[in-house]
Design an enzyme around this catalytic site. Structure first.
Site, PDB file in Angstrom:
ATOM      1  CB  ALA A   6      34.335 -31.340  32.642  1.00 42.45           C
ATOM      2  NE  ARG A  11      23.112 -23.328  29.312  1.00 37.87           N
ATOM      3  CZ  ARG A  11      23.491 -22.674  30.411  1.00 37.87           C
ATOM      4  NH1 ARG A  11      22.850 -21.568  30.788  1.00 37.87           N
ATOM      5  NH2 ARG A  11      24.505 -23.093  31.125  1.00 37.87           N
ATOM      6  CB  THR A  74      30.840 -25.235  38.783  1.00 35.75           C
ATOM      7  OG1 THR A  74      29.822 -24.772  39.682  1.00 35.75           O
ATOM      8  CG2 THR A  74      30.459 -24.840  37.368  1.00 35.75           C
ATOM      9  CG  ASP A  97      31.479 -20.904  30.149  1.00 38.16           C
ATOM     10  OD1 ASP A  97      32.138 -20.307  31.028  1.00 38.16           O
ATOM     11  OD2 ASP A  97      30.278 -21.235  30.305  1.00 38.16           O
ATOM     12  NE  ARG A 324      45.347 -25.371  -5.281  1.00 35.33           N
ATOM     13  CZ  ARG A 324      45.482 -26.411  -6.106  1.00 35.33           C
ATOM     14  NH1 ARG A 324      45.405 -26.243  -7.412  1.00 35.33           N
ATOM     15  NH2 ARG A 324      45.687 -27.609  -5.622  1.00 35.33           N
ATOM     16  CG  ASN A 368      55.082 -11.744 -20.086  1.00 36.79           C
ATOM     17  OD1 ASN A 368      54.565 -11.146 -19.162  1.00 36.79           O
ATOM     18  ND2 ASN A 368      54.454 -11.982 -21.219  1.00 36.79           N
ATOM     19  CB  ALA A 371      46.562 -14.196 -21.832  1.00 42.94           C
ATOM     20  CE1 TYR A 378      47.542 -36.969 -11.049  1.00 46.34           C
ATOM     21  CE2 TYR A 378      45.351 -36.325 -11.818  1.00 46.34           C
ATOM     22  CZ  TYR A 378      46.162 -37.192 -11.101  1.00 46.34           C
ATOM     23  OH  TYR A 378      45.604 -38.256 -10.442  1.00 46.34           O
ATOM     24  CB  SER A 396      48.720 -15.803 -25.682  1.00 47.47           C
ATOM     25  OG  SER A 396      49.072 -14.518 -25.246  1.00 47.47           O
TER      26      SER A 396
HETATM   27  C1  UD1 Z   1      28.203 -20.351  36.264  1.00 48.03           C
HETATM   28  C2  UD1 Z   1      28.024 -19.931  37.728  1.00 48.03           C
HETATM   29  C3  UD1 Z   1      27.293 -18.601  37.781  1.00 48.03           C
HETATM   30  C4  UD1 Z   1      28.086 -17.566  37.020  1.00 48.03           C
HETATM   31  C5  UD1 Z   1      28.370 -18.022  35.595  1.00 48.03           C
HETATM   32  C6  UD1 Z   1      29.361 -17.080  34.947  1.00 48.03           C
HETATM   33  C7  UD1 Z   1      27.838 -21.983  39.046  1.00 48.03           C
HETATM   34  C8  UD1 Z   1      26.928 -22.891  39.756  1.00 48.03           C
HETATM   35  N1  UD1 Z   1      27.285 -20.960  38.434  1.00 48.03           N
HETATM   36  O1  UD1 Z   1      26.924 -20.572  35.714  1.00 48.03           O
HETATM   37  O2  UD1 Z   1      27.140 -18.192  39.129  1.00 48.03           O
HETATM   38  O3  UD1 Z   1      27.355 -16.343  37.007  1.00 48.03           O
HETATM   39  O4  UD1 Z   1      28.930 -19.340  35.574  1.00 48.03           O
HETATM   40  O5  UD1 Z   1      29.515 -17.390  33.593  1.00 48.03           O
HETATM   41  O6  UD1 Z   1      29.038 -22.189  39.046  1.00 48.03           O
HETATM   42  N2  UD1 Z   1      31.629 -27.308  34.194  1.00 48.03           N
HETATM   43  C9  UD1 Z   1      32.331 -28.456  34.472  1.00 48.03           C
HETATM   44  N3  UD1 Z   1      31.669 -29.505  35.050  1.00 48.03           N
HETATM   45  C10 UD1 Z   1      30.350 -29.448  35.348  1.00 48.03           C
HETATM   46  C11 UD1 Z   1      29.638 -28.274  35.062  1.00 48.03           C
HETATM   47  C12 UD1 Z   1      30.313 -27.224  34.486  1.00 48.03           C
HETATM   48  O7  UD1 Z   1      33.532 -28.542  34.218  1.00 48.03           O
HETATM   49  O8  UD1 Z   1      29.837 -30.463  35.881  1.00 48.03           O
HETATM   50  C13 UD1 Z   1      32.340 -26.195  33.555  1.00 48.03           C
HETATM   51  C14 UD1 Z   1      31.798 -25.834  32.176  1.00 48.03           C
HETATM   52  O9  UD1 Z   1      32.551 -26.474  31.142  1.00 48.03           O
HETATM   53  C15 UD1 Z   1      31.942 -24.324  32.108  1.00 48.03           C
HETATM   54  C16 UD1 Z   1      31.929 -23.884  33.556  1.00 48.03           C
HETATM   55  O10 UD1 Z   1      32.141 -25.026  34.333  1.00 48.03           O
HETATM   56  O11 UD1 Z   1      33.153 -23.953  31.507  1.00 48.03           O
HETATM   57  C17 UD1 Z   1      30.620 -23.183  33.965  1.00 48.03           C
HETATM   58  O12 UD1 Z   1      29.530 -24.054  33.791  1.00 48.03           O
HETATM   59  P1  UD1 Z   1      28.129 -23.553  33.224  1.00 48.03           P
HETATM   60  O13 UD1 Z   1      27.204 -24.683  33.229  1.00 48.03           O
HETATM   61  O14 UD1 Z   1      28.321 -22.808  31.980  1.00 48.03           O
HETATM   62  O15 UD1 Z   1      27.698 -22.549  34.407  1.00 48.03           O
HETATM   63  P2  UD1 Z   1      26.678 -21.325  34.306  1.00 48.03           P
HETATM   64  O16 UD1 Z   1      25.317 -21.841  34.317  1.00 48.03           O
HETATM   65  O17 UD1 Z   1      27.074 -20.453  33.197  1.00 48.03           O
HETATM   66 CA    CA Z   2      28.555 -20.574  31.544  1.00 47.74          CA
END
Ligand code: UD1
Ligand code: CA
Length: 454
Positions: A6, A11, A74, A97, A324, A368, A371, A378, A396
């Protein structure tokens, strides 16, 4: 099994949700789902942001979605799992990710968790460049103490090479109560899942990952490109192990669902994507692009572009031709240069050797196509078909104005515009008789310059 997907993905600087960015042609999230599937979990929950479009469609009903409407970290994401799903057994948590994670690694982690009876089992990695990851802080005896996010780490802690991969197995019994105790007193003001590990008052076991490529977390497009490279190489390695020759892996791009038969050779700058299947003993490229197409054995595809085309065996295409969608080429068909074929069936052994447009047509076996032939499909309102019989010889520069047919063994004379059906075995000529005007050149130029004798 819970997959966290989520996040805002700030970035990435993208309008598309981060977890839907493709890696080797497949959305990142689906790579995580594929790894998760290998564990055969009782249930799979995916925490998603309801404001992000497309995630539900990508999941295609494969998992239950858990909404997280505010992205507070997270730990907060995992806390969205409802009471009904808070089971006491092992809970695997992944981040969506990290598409390079292998199912095999997950399986080993879960086995280790069960074997050691730990309350938390963490997958960790040692990285030459640990920047951006949470660091694993250990006590003097080497025992796990904490995970510290980079933002909150001291200079000393930043020097630690061992990182948190974001892959966890928790004992549900310990996890769910500990989640309630999470706080967000850190530099980001987020609820970190990493803090839960410290809050659990049980045994923490760590397992180092063998191949540190697997844990690459994708936060920006540079890392996306890095993951792409690793994944592509894995796909090519798999094909090579299966008996496919790839002359230059650095310039060959093949999607994960593509199948290629033994002893097929793929030359540089070739791109094979989607649901393509290529038979044995084919020679592909250089510079071939093949998308969602099926090729039999011993086909030769030169610099050409194929999309949703179906080729039997011993078919040759190119250079510089385009097939195609809906192009069906039977055994031994030869398509040469600058031909375009669409929504057409080309019978066995037929040849379309030079610049032609064969659109909405059926071409008989052994025909055949000369060319410059065009099937004019259409009329500005609707599309019409052209039927060309077996062994027909289309001269041809014939324009076949559809709907029209050329019978079996029939001929069309070069330069004809065919608007009426040509019966089998006959010749159609549509052009004015040739006139000869004798001495014309001399009269035109006058007596001064006579026509040069050769
Ligand atoms: C996170 C870890 C870090 C680890 C790294 C590995 C935490 C706090 N940190 O950091 O220790 O080394 O991953 O890749 O967990 N997500 C949600 N909801 C939120 C925030 C994030 O679902 O509110 C999901 C994101 O979609 C993503 C994953 O959690 O898939 C990780 O979030 P991200 O912000 O990328 O964490 P990092 O900073 O990479
Ligand atoms: Ca990450």
């Amino acid at each position: 099994m819970v997959v966290l997907a989520a996040g805002k993905g700030v970035r990435m600087n993208s309008r598309i949700p981060k977890v839907l960015h493709p890696v080797a042609g497949r959305p990142m999230l689906l790579w995580s789902m594929a790894a998760a599937r290998e564990l055969d979990p009782e249930r799979t929950l995916v925490v998603t942001n309801p404001a992000q479009d497309g995630v539900r469609a990508a999941l295609n009903g494969e998992a239950q979605m858990v909404p997280q409407s505010q992205q507070l970290g997270t730990g907060h994401a995992l806390a969205q799992v409802s009471a009904a799903h808070r089971m006491p057994g092992p809970v695997v948590v992944l981040y969506a990710d990290a598409p390079l994670l292998r199912g095999k690694t997950l399986k080993e982690l879960v086995a280790e968790h069960k074997k050691t009876g730990a309350d938390v089992t963490l997958l960790t990695a040692r990285l030459d460049d640990p920047r951006g990851y949470g660091r694993i802080v250990r006590g003097r005896n080497g025992a796990f103490r904490d995970i510290v996010e980079e933002k909150d780490a001291t200079t000393e802690q930043r020097a630690i090479a061992e990182v948190n991969t974001g892959v966890y197995v928790f004992s549900g019994r310990e996890l769910w109560p500990a989640l309630l105790k999470l706080e967000n007193k850190n530099r980001s003001g987020e609820y970190y899942l990493t803090d839960v590990v410290r809050l659990i008052k049980g045994k923490v076991h760590t397992v180092p990952v063998e191949d540190s490529d697997e844990i690459l977390g994708i936060n920006d497009r540079r890392q996306l490109a890095q993951a792409e490279r690793v994944m592509r190489q894995r796909i090519l390695d798999g094909l090579m192990a299966g008996g496919v020759t790839i002359t230059d892996p650095a310039t060959t791009f093949i999607d994960p669902d593509v199948q290629v038969g033994r002893d097929t050779v793929i030359h540089p700058f070739s791109v094979i994507t989607g649901e393509s299947t290529i038979g044995e003993d084919c020679v592909i490229g250089p510079f071939a692009q093949i998308r969602d197409s099926v090729l039999g054995d011993s086909c030769r595809i030169e610099r050409a572009h194929l999309e949703q085309a179906t080729l039997a065996s011993n078919v040759t295409v190119g250079p510089f031709s385009r097939l195609r969608p809906g192009s069906m080429l039977d055994e031994g068909v030869r398509v040469g240069t600058h031909a375009e074929i669409k929504n057409s069936h080309i019978g066995a052994g037929a040849a379309i050797a030079h610049f032609s447009a064969v659109l909405d047509s059926n071409v008989g076996a052994g025909a055949n196509i000369g060319a410059g032939t065009v099937t004019a499909n259409y009329d500005g309102v609707s599309k019409h078909r052209t039927e060309i019989g077996d062994r027909a010889q289309v001269g041809s520069d014939t324009i076949l104005v559809a709907p029209v047919s050329v019978g079996h063994d029939a001929y069309t004379a070069a330069g004809s515009v065919i608007t009426r059906d040509v019966p089998a075995g006959s010749l159609a000529i549509e052009r004015s008789d040739q006139k000869i005007v004798e001495g014309w050149t001399a009269r035109k130029r006058g007596r001064k310059s006579e026509v040069r004798k050769p």
